[in-house]
Scaffold this active site. Structure first.
Site, short mmCIF file in Angstrom:
data_model
loop_
_atom_site.label_atom_id
_atom_site.label_comp_id
_atom_site.label_asym_id
_atom_site.label_seq_id
_atom_site.Cartn_x
_atom_site.Cartn_y
_atom_site.Cartn_z
N HIS A 154 -4.59 11.23 7.08
CA HIS A 154 -3.44 10.34 6.92
C HIS A 154 -3.45 9.79 5.50
CE1 HIS A 154 -0.68 7.15 6.99
NE2 HIS A 154 -1.53 6.19 7.27
N ASN A 202 2.42 5.88 1.05
CA ASN A 202 2.03 6.06 2.44
C ASN A 202 3.29 6.30 3.25
OD1 ASN A 202 1.47 5.60 5.15
ND2 ASN A 202 0.00 3.96 4.75
N CYS A 238 1.04 6.06 12.33
CA CYS A 238 0.69 7.00 11.26
C CYS A 238 -0.09 8.20 11.77
CB CYS A 238 -0.10 6.28 10.17
SG CYS A 238 0.82 4.92 9.44
C1 LIG Z 1 -4.56 -3.96 0.96
C2 LIG Z 1 -5.81 -3.71 0.09
C3 LIG Z 1 -5.46 -2.78 -1.06
C4 LIG Z 1 -6.21 -5.07 -0.46
O1 LIG Z 1 -7.39 -4.90 -1.22
P1 LIG Z 1 -8.48 -6.05 -1.18
O2 LIG Z 1 -9.50 -5.68 -2.17
O3 LIG Z 1 -8.87 -6.25 0.25
O4 LIG Z 1 -7.66 -7.25 -1.75
P2 LIG Z 1 -7.40 -8.69 -1.11
O5 LIG Z 1 -6.45 -8.60 0.05
O6 LIG Z 1 -8.70 -9.37 -0.90
O7 LIG Z 1 -6.63 -9.35 -2.32
C5 LIG Z 1 -7.23 -9.46 -3.58
C6 LIG Z 1 -6.29 -10.22 -4.45
O8 LIG Z 1 -5.16 -9.39 -4.78
C7 LIG Z 1 -3.95 -10.06 -4.43
N1 LIG Z 1 -2.98 -9.08 -4.01
C8 LIG Z 1 -2.77 -8.58 -2.77
N2 LIG Z 1 -1.78 -7.67 -2.79
C9 LIG Z 1 -1.36 -7.61 -4.08
C10 LIG Z 1 -0.38 -6.85 -4.74
N3 LIG Z 1 0.38 -5.94 -4.09
N4 LIG Z 1 -0.24 -7.01 -6.07
C11 LIG Z 1 -0.98 -7.87 -6.76
N5 LIG Z 1 -1.94 -8.64 -6.18
C12 LIG Z 1 -2.13 -8.50 -4.86
C13 LIG Z 1 -4.34 -11.02 -3.33
O9 LIG Z 1 -3.45 -12.09 -3.22
C14 LIG Z 1 -5.72 -11.47 -3.79
O10 LIG Z 1 -5.57 -12.44 -4.78
P3 LIG Z 1 -6.57 -13.67 -4.87
O11 LIG Z 1 -7.92 -13.05 -5.11
O12 LIG Z 1 -6.03 -14.46 -6.02
O13 LIG Z 1 -6.48 -14.35 -3.55
C15 LIG Z 1 -6.99 -3.11 0.89
O14 LIG Z 1 -7.45 -4.04 1.83
C16 LIG Z 1 -6.60 -1.85 1.56
O15 LIG Z 1 -6.47 -0.82 0.95
N6 LIG Z 1 -6.41 -1.87 2.90
C17 LIG Z 1 -5.94 -0.72 3.64
C18 LIG Z 1 -4.46 -0.90 3.88
C19 LIG Z 1 -3.78 0.41 4.28
O16 LIG Z 1 -4.11 1.49 3.83
N7 LIG Z 1 -2.80 0.28 5.14
C20 LIG Z 1 -2.09 1.40 5.62
C21 LIG Z 1 -2.00 1.31 7.09
S1 LIG Z 1 -1.54 2.86 7.78
#
Ligand SMILES: CC(C)(COP(=O)(O)OP(=O)(O)OC[C@H]1O[C@@H](n2cnc3c(N)ncnc32)[C@H](O)[C@@H]1OP(=O)(O)O)[C@@H](O)C(=O)NCCC(=O)NCCS
Length: 322
Positions: free
Chosen positions: A250, A280, A113
């Site tokens: 990004h 993204n 990215c």
């Molecule tokens: C991925 C991201 C949104 C997850 O947010 P988070 O607050 O860490 O959420 P978690 O992974 O702890 O998951 C929270 C809950 O949502 C659920 N969940 C995860 N993805 C989900 C989705 N797409 N839809 C619905 N529920 C989802 C999980 O299973 C979890 O459920 P649980 O509490 O019952 O176990 C966050 O970590 C993030 O923004 N990361 C950056 C990723 C990114 O930008 N990547 C790009 C790379 S270039």
């Protein structure tokens, strides 16, 4: 000639819009969750056979026309992508053919990215060599073809698109400064690994594994390292974040950009975003956002910071004084 400048930019996205509700029909998620966690409402997805080189070509054609540069005046083409049409030939070679850029060589550059920033930096060096009049940098991604649509933690983020810039020699040197980093670590984000054959068999073909990430680790790494990197880099240039007119980061995730803005103590009005509509688009997101800024605002006299980050962990910034 002391530097290089960006003559013109362009971007292109596929026609098909995939909303969060559309995604919820194929994977266990909801519009509510996606908006709350990522700020993304829709993404463009290539569903009509357009591959990375096709998106790249269309973005390049727009940038060339705006620059008033003919394809055969290009000296080189750098395509930044981690979703190439194939491993060989390069996507840049396909774009060169599509454009009829018969005097240009080309190669692909892979820093996930962070690609557009590293592509512009690389182009800057070729231009500074004095050997080239015009170069083309395109960040292009068809992320959808790398997705495992049963993995809701990754699928909800990504979109497809391409952004392009024509770069040329300049007395002023618009790319004023840069700083880049790689912290090699394949555990946090990986995609496109091709495993070696385990045995000779008629059905063997290259198998590319789907994109996967540890979302929380990405969030933590980006929201701590990137503000620190920006502040340190600007300090080296005798600047602070208050001196920057526009930040183009990004387009990973709106929430992450908001967190970086908050940590830097900067208003969101200074941050260009398209992740809400484009998802993204990996390396293309920042290129498309820069084009959107460049098309809408007179940047003369402005300081723009481009900051890319992605798998690697690879990240870097370019300071543009336009
Ligand atoms: C991925 C991201 C949104 C997850 O947010 P988070 O607050 O860490 O959420 P978690 O992974 O702890 O998951 C929270 C809950 O949502 C659920 N969940 C995860 N993805 C989900 C989705 N797409 N839809 C619905 N529920 C989802 C999980 O299973 C979890 O459920 P649980 O509490 O019952 O176990 C966050 O970590 C993030 O923004 N990361 C950056 C990723 C990114 O930008 N990547 C790009 C790379 S270039």
């Amino acid at each position: 000639m002391i530097g290089s400048k960006i003559l013109a930019t362009g971007h292109y996205v596929p026609e098909d819009i995939v909303t969060n509700d559309d995604l919820a029909k194929v994977v266990d998620t909801s519009d509510e969750w996606i908006v709350a966690h990522t700020g993304i409402k829709s993404r463009r997805v290539s569903l009509r056979g357009e591959n990375t080189s096709d998106l790249a070509t269309k973005a390049a054609e727009i940038a060339l026309e705006r620059a008033g540069v003919a394809a055969d005046e290009l000296g080189f083409i750098i395509v930044t992508t981690f979703t190439p049409d194939g491993l060989a030939p390069s996507t840049a070679a396909l774009v060169q053919r599509n454009l009829g850029a018969k005097n240009a060589w080309g190669f692909d550059l892979s820093t996930a990215c962070a690609g557009f920033v590293f592509g512009l930096s690389t182009a800057d060096k070729f231009i500074k060599s004095g050997a080239y009049q015009y170069g083309l940098v395109i960040a292009a991604e068809v992320n959808s073809k790398m997705m495992d649509f049963s993995d809701r933690t990754s699928t909800v983020f990504f979109g497809d698109g391409a952004g392009a810039a024509i770069i040329a020699p300049s007395e002023e040197g618009v790319i004023a400064a840069e700083e880049m980093h790689t912290v090699g670590d394949e555990r946090v984000v990986h995609s496109g690994r091709i495993a070696p054959l385990e045995k000779l068999a008629a059905n063997n073909y290259p198998k590319i594994d789907a994109f996967a990430q540890e979302g929380r680790a990405v969030y933590n790494e980006v929201t701590t390292k990137i503000p620190d990197h920006i502040v340190t880099f600007l300090a080296k240039e005798g600047l602070t974040v208050d001196d920057i007119d526009y930040f183009v980061l990004h387009q990973a995730n709106l929430k992450m950009i908001e967190k970086v803005a908050e940590t830097l103590g900067q208003p969101m009005t200074k941050f260009v975003t398209n992740v809400q509509e484009y998802g993204n688009a990996s390396s293309a997101g920042i290129a498309m956002a820069f084009d959107q800024l460049n098309s809408q605002v007179d940047l003369t006299g402005k300081k723009v910071l481009l900051t890319g980050f992605g798998a690697g962990f690879t990240y870097g910034s370019l300071l543009l004084t336009i």
